[in-house]
Design a protein around this motif. Structure first.
Motif, mmCIF file in Angstrom:
data_model
loop_
_atom_site.group_PDB
_atom_site.id
_atom_site.type_symbol
_atom_site.label_atom_id
_atom_site.label_comp_id
_atom_site.label_asym_id
_atom_site.label_seq_id
_atom_site.Cartn_x
_atom_site.Cartn_y
_atom_site.Cartn_z
ATOM 1 N N ARG A 7 -3.724 5.915 3.383
ATOM 2 C CA ARG A 7 -4.836 5.281 2.693
ATOM 3 C C ARG A 7 -5.880 4.902 3.710
ATOM 4 N NH1 ARG A 7 -2.431 0.357 0.268
ATOM 5 N NH2 ARG A 7 -1.207 0.468 2.154
ATOM 6 N N ARG A 8 -7.086 4.973 3.297
ATOM 7 C CA ARG A 8 -8.132 4.691 4.277
ATOM 8 C C ARG A 8 -8.471 3.201 4.305
ATOM 9 N NH1 ARG A 8 -8.988 9.339 2.450
ATOM 10 N NH2 ARG A 8 -10.089 8.613 0.645
ATOM 11 N N ASN A 9 -7.447 2.422 4.526
ATOM 12 C CA ASN A 9 -7.723 0.989 4.689
ATOM 13 C C ASN A 9 -7.967 0.724 6.157
ATOM 14 O OD1 ASN A 9 -5.202 1.543 5.527
ATOM 15 N ND2 ASN A 9 -4.243 -0.262 4.649
ATOM 16 N N PHE A 10 -8.855 1.539 6.722
ATOM 17 C CA PHE A 10 -8.967 1.539 8.172
ATOM 18 C C PHE A 10 -9.755 0.375 8.708
ATOM 19 C CE2 PHE A 10 -11.944 4.402 6.233
ATOM 20 C CZ PHE A 10 -13.153 3.961 6.696
ATOM 21 N N LEU A 11 -10.224 -0.465 7.829
ATOM 22 C CA LEU A 11 -10.910 -1.637 8.342
ATOM 23 C C LEU A 11 -10.182 -2.904 7.935
ATOM 24 C CD1 LEU A 11 -14.532 -0.511 7.776
ATOM 25 C CD2 LEU A 11 -13.259 -0.610 9.876
ATOM 26 N N ARG A 12 -8.893 -2.778 7.819
ATOM 27 C CA ARG A 12 -8.120 -3.934 7.418
ATOM 28 C C ARG A 12 -7.883 -4.851 8.616
ATOM 29 N NH1 ARG A 12 -3.086 -2.409 9.127
ATOM 30 N NH2 ARG A 12 -3.038 -0.203 9.592
ATOM 31 N N ARG A 26 -9.041 -7.611 3.762
ATOM 32 C CA ARG A 26 -7.847 -7.042 3.164
ATOM 33 C C ARG A 26 -8.281 -6.042 2.104
ATOM 34 N NH1 ARG A 26 -3.411 -8.936 4.670
ATOM 35 N NH2 ARG A 26 -2.328 -7.984 2.935
ATOM 36 N N ALA A 27 -7.463 -5.049 1.911
ATOM 37 C CA ALA A 27 -7.791 -4.021 0.930
ATOM 38 C C ALA A 27 -7.834 -4.642 -0.455
ATOM 39 C CB ALA A 27 -6.751 -2.924 0.966
ATOM 40 N N LEU B 264 -6.696 4.959 13.819
ATOM 41 C CA LEU B 264 -6.239 3.880 12.941
ATOM 42 C C LEU B 264 -5.640 4.496 11.695
ATOM 43 C CD1 LEU B 264 -6.010 0.896 12.342
ATOM 44 C CD2 LEU B 264 -8.329 0.943 11.439
ATOM 45 N N LEU B 265 -4.385 4.163 11.429
ATOM 46 C CA LEU B 265 -3.707 4.674 10.241
ATOM 47 C C LEU B 265 -3.711 3.623 9.138
ATOM 48 C CD1 LEU B 265 -0.601 6.467 11.776
ATOM 49 C CD2 LEU B 265 -2.840 7.396 11.212
ATOM 50 N N GLY B 266 -3.335 4.062 7.962
ATOM 51 C CA GLY B 266 -3.269 3.156 6.833
ATOM 52 C C GLY B 266 -2.137 2.157 6.962
ATOM 53 N N ARG B 267 -2.206 1.113 6.160
ATOM 54 C CA ARG B 267 -1.196 0.067 6.223
ATOM 55 C C ARG B 267 0.199 0.643 5.976
ATOM 56 N NH1 ARG B 267 -2.484 -5.173 4.924
ATOM 57 N NH2 ARG B 267 -4.310 -4.429 3.803
ATOM 58 N N GLU B 269 1.797 2.739 7.340
ATOM 59 C CA GLU B 269 2.004 4.147 7.663
ATOM 60 C C GLU B 269 2.170 4.318 9.153
ATOM 61 O OE1 GLU B 269 -0.194 6.167 3.915
ATOM 62 O OE2 GLU B 269 -1.358 5.620 5.660
ATOM 63 N N ASN B 447 -6.547 13.814 5.916
ATOM 64 C CA ASN B 447 -6.443 12.455 5.387
ATOM 65 C C ASN B 447 -5.468 11.618 6.199
ATOM 66 O OD1 ASN B 447 -7.146 10.427 3.735
ATOM 67 N ND2 ASN B 447 -6.033 11.141 1.935
#
Lengths: 119, 540
Positions: A7-12, A26-27, B264-267, B269, B447
């Motif tokens: 998931r592209r939560n890359f700015l979390r 947070r997402a 930077l990967l997803g949470r 992951e 992705n």
């Protein structure tokens, strides 16, 4: 593979050694375009701001909104992947983002925020 | 037999058929090949069984080139040589590293990968590695470890195998002690090679010990195997031996490493374990050795793309950036410091290792196998930040202006120290920038997280990191105007002098050089055995 569905939560939240200069949030949950690509509204606002500062030609509101009008929650990921495949990327504070996701963030900022950048 | 030269009387003359200078991977491999043969071999080691300050001091050099260069920090001067500091990564050169190709001037080796192939297979046993196989698909079948599914036109996964690592001094010491035809002389500093007036033939090596004893060694044939910087230094200090074309020390190169890019990967992951140094148990491989085989996956450019865009070779490895995760380096550092504390004497990297250990001290107990833990532990736990450093090794373009020469200062023996002038052209930084663009595109297309590039657009130099794997300072080339040794590793200008080690690399590509050093040493050993057997005539 699972890791391909990142998931592209890359700015979390990532307070790691000051490595991220982009702000963190947070997402969000809920159904929206930003949720579909897993970016929270606060992060999107700051991405959008950085994007418009780096690419002032994108500031035109009508053109910006038109450019993302065809994007919906069902095709957004495909469009983003196509951007990367075609080299339609932008550099925002060093992060290499797809044009579509950067524009979505800018569009999601709201008119008031956009005006702050380029009144 | 191992002899301390301090026990020998002043003026003692060592007589042998073959003299090998240096006991690193190259020197020990050649000695091992001659063990039990009818050839009398004398191996001259400048240090002792452990490093000492006085020995390490000889390595000090003046740096006048690229500031990241660290001439003394990545070498060891005692039995086993720099294998005492080796991390163990092994992979052969690639075809693209050996061919003459556009964009890489002076880049072609006089020998082919096919010629080296059988020696790589033998080198695997010498370096205590698993099967001689670097094919990703076959390792996936063996281990179940899958590469990331990226566009193969953009990014390819390549594998290295990790040696234990083999400490050549320790592992081959029993052989060196017991072989009836081999004598190893410790604390024997070769100061100079005495040659005939025309410099075409070496007569003897002049040797000194730290206690002031002067010795000499005579032989039919001499092999220099003292490293990518000391091989040329010894030639230059021997009245410019083999340097009629001013080639000794030119084309000096290293591998640059930098982490100017992150992922930077997803949470929740994680990166695929293949890229995090997993251990593949021997039983999965059907091999008798109970030791697991350690692999590491790298993100690399396909060879076709490197040729098409005239890019240098590079590889990218990923490291988790997570203050709460042991990234494995703490354990590696702990083992290194614990096993051989004296190895760090005078070495500038000790504080870095200690910092790693202190930072992750609480994780050290209970980990029996650091490398195995590294691969599995880190891969299985969520990375709380999702951040990974994309550490990148970069090949240096062959450059005759990048060189080492003799400086003005002198060591304790009165011999001139080196002046290191490592230079790179700017094409390396351009290749690096292009690699990051391609990586960002390939990851985005799959992705798989997002990439941040911290390399300035106008960068002509690579920031950060350092330079290791010194090579090419007495390079192999058929043309004496472009190299010091011929395809047999024999000096063009000296009939009985050979050079082994990374200094003969025409180009090094990007992979750790040790496996290639050993493969070339085996090849040279075969050549010398034929000569001593009488089946090969050496041209004058």
């Amino acid at each position: 593979m699972e890791h391909c569905n990142a998931r592209r939560n890359f700015l979390r939240t990532a307070g790691t050694a000051g490595l991220l200069t982009l702000p963190i949030g947070r997402a969000i949950s809920g159904v929206s375009l930003l949720a579909a690509i897993d970016i929270d509204p606060e992060a999107a606002r700051i991405i959008g701001r950085s994007f418009l500062e780096a690419y002032p030609e994108e500031w035109n509101t009508r053109r910006l909104l038109t450019s993302v009008a065809h994007v919906d929650a069902f095709n957004v990921n495909v469009l983003i992947q196509r951007d990367f495949a075609a080299g339609r990327t932008v550099s925002v504070d060093g992060w290499v983002l797809s044009q579509t996701e950067a524009r979505l963030c800018a569009a999601a900022m709201g008119r008031g925020h956009r005006r702050e950048i380029n009144p | 037999m191992i002899i301390d030269s301090h026990d020998l009387p002043n003026g003692h003359r060592i007589e042998a058929d073959l003299v090998i200078v240096g006991t690193g991977p190259a020197g020990v491999t050649i000695a091992n090949e001659f063990a039990g043969s009818g050839t009398r071999v004398a191996v001259l080691e400048a240090g002792g069984l452990v490093p000492t300050e006085e020995s390490m001091d000889v390595y000090r050099a003046d740096n006048v080139g690229w500031p990241g260069s660290n001439p003394a920090g990545v070498r060891a001067r005692y039995l086993g040589g720099t294998s005492n500091l080796w991390t163990g990564h092994c992979r052969p050169l690639e075809r693209v590293d050996m061919e003459e190709r556009p964009g890489i001037p002076h880049g072609g080796w006089p020998i082919t990968l096919e010629e080296l192939d059988p020696f790589y297979a033998r080198a695997h046993a010498v370096c205590q590695l698993g099967p001689y196989d670097f094919d990703v698909n076959s390792w996936t079948q063996r281990s179940g470890l899958e590469p990331l599914d990226l566009d193969p036109a953009l990014i390819e996964t390549k594998l290295s195998q990790q040696s234990n690592p083999t400490r050549f001094g320790a592992v081959y010491r029993p052989m060196l002690e017991s072989a009836p035809n081999i004598e190893v002389y410790l604390n024997a500093n070769v100061l100079e090679l005495d040659s005939t007036g025309d410099g075409a033939h070496v007569n003897a090596a002049r040797i000194a010990t730290y206690q002031g004893t002067e010795l000499s060694a005579t032989a039919d044939t001499f092999v220099l195997a003292c490293g990518g910087m000391e091989n040329p230094r010894l030639l230059l200090n021997s009245n410019n031996l083999a340097n009629g074309n001013d080639m000794v020390g030119r084309f000096f190169a290293g591998h640059f490493y930098t982490a100017s890019c992150s992922l930077l990967l997803g949470r929740n992951e994680i990166a695929p374990p293949l890229y995090l140094l997993p251990a593949v148990p021997a039983e999965k491989l059907g091999i008798p050795d109970p030791a697991p085989v350690r692999l590491r996956g790298y993100f690399c450019l396909p060879e076709g793309l490197m040729r098409e865009e005239q890019l240098v070779n590079m590889n990218v490895e990923i490291y988790p950036i997570d203050p709460w995760a042991d990234n494995g380096k703490a354990r590696q550092s702990w083992d290194l410091v614990r096993e051989q504390p004296s190895a760090f004497l005078g070495v500038e990297i000790l504080p870095r290792h200690l910092r790693r250990v202190l930072r992750d001290l609480w994780r050290l107990p209970g980990h029996d196998d650091p490398v195995e833990d590294f691969g599995h532990d880190v891969a299985r736990q969520p990375n709380t930040t999702g951040m990974y450093a994309l550490q990148t090794y970069v090949e240096q373009l062959p450059n005759p202006q990048s060189r080492i020469r003799l400086g003005r200062s002198r060591d304790a023996f009165g011999k001139r120290r080196l002046q290191v002038d490592l230079q790179f052209s700017g094409a390396e930084a351009a290749s690096l920038r292009r690699l990051y663009e391609i990586l960002a595109s390939a990851f985005g297309k799959a992705n798989f997280g997002r990439v941040r590039v911290e390399l300035p657009r106008d960068a002509v130099q690579i920031r950060g990191g350092g330079a290791t794997h010194h090579h090419s300072s007495t390079r192999m080339h058929e043309d004496p105007r472009l190299g010091v040794v011929n395809r047999d590793c024999r000096c063009h200008e000296v009939s009985n002098l050979y050079i082994a080690g990374s200094s003969v690399f025409t180009r090094a590509g990007v992979w750790n050089p040790t496996l290639t050093i050993v493969a070339l040493a085996l090849r040279l050993s075969d050549h010398l055995r034929e000569y001593f057997d009488g089946t090969l005539q050496r041209a004058a």
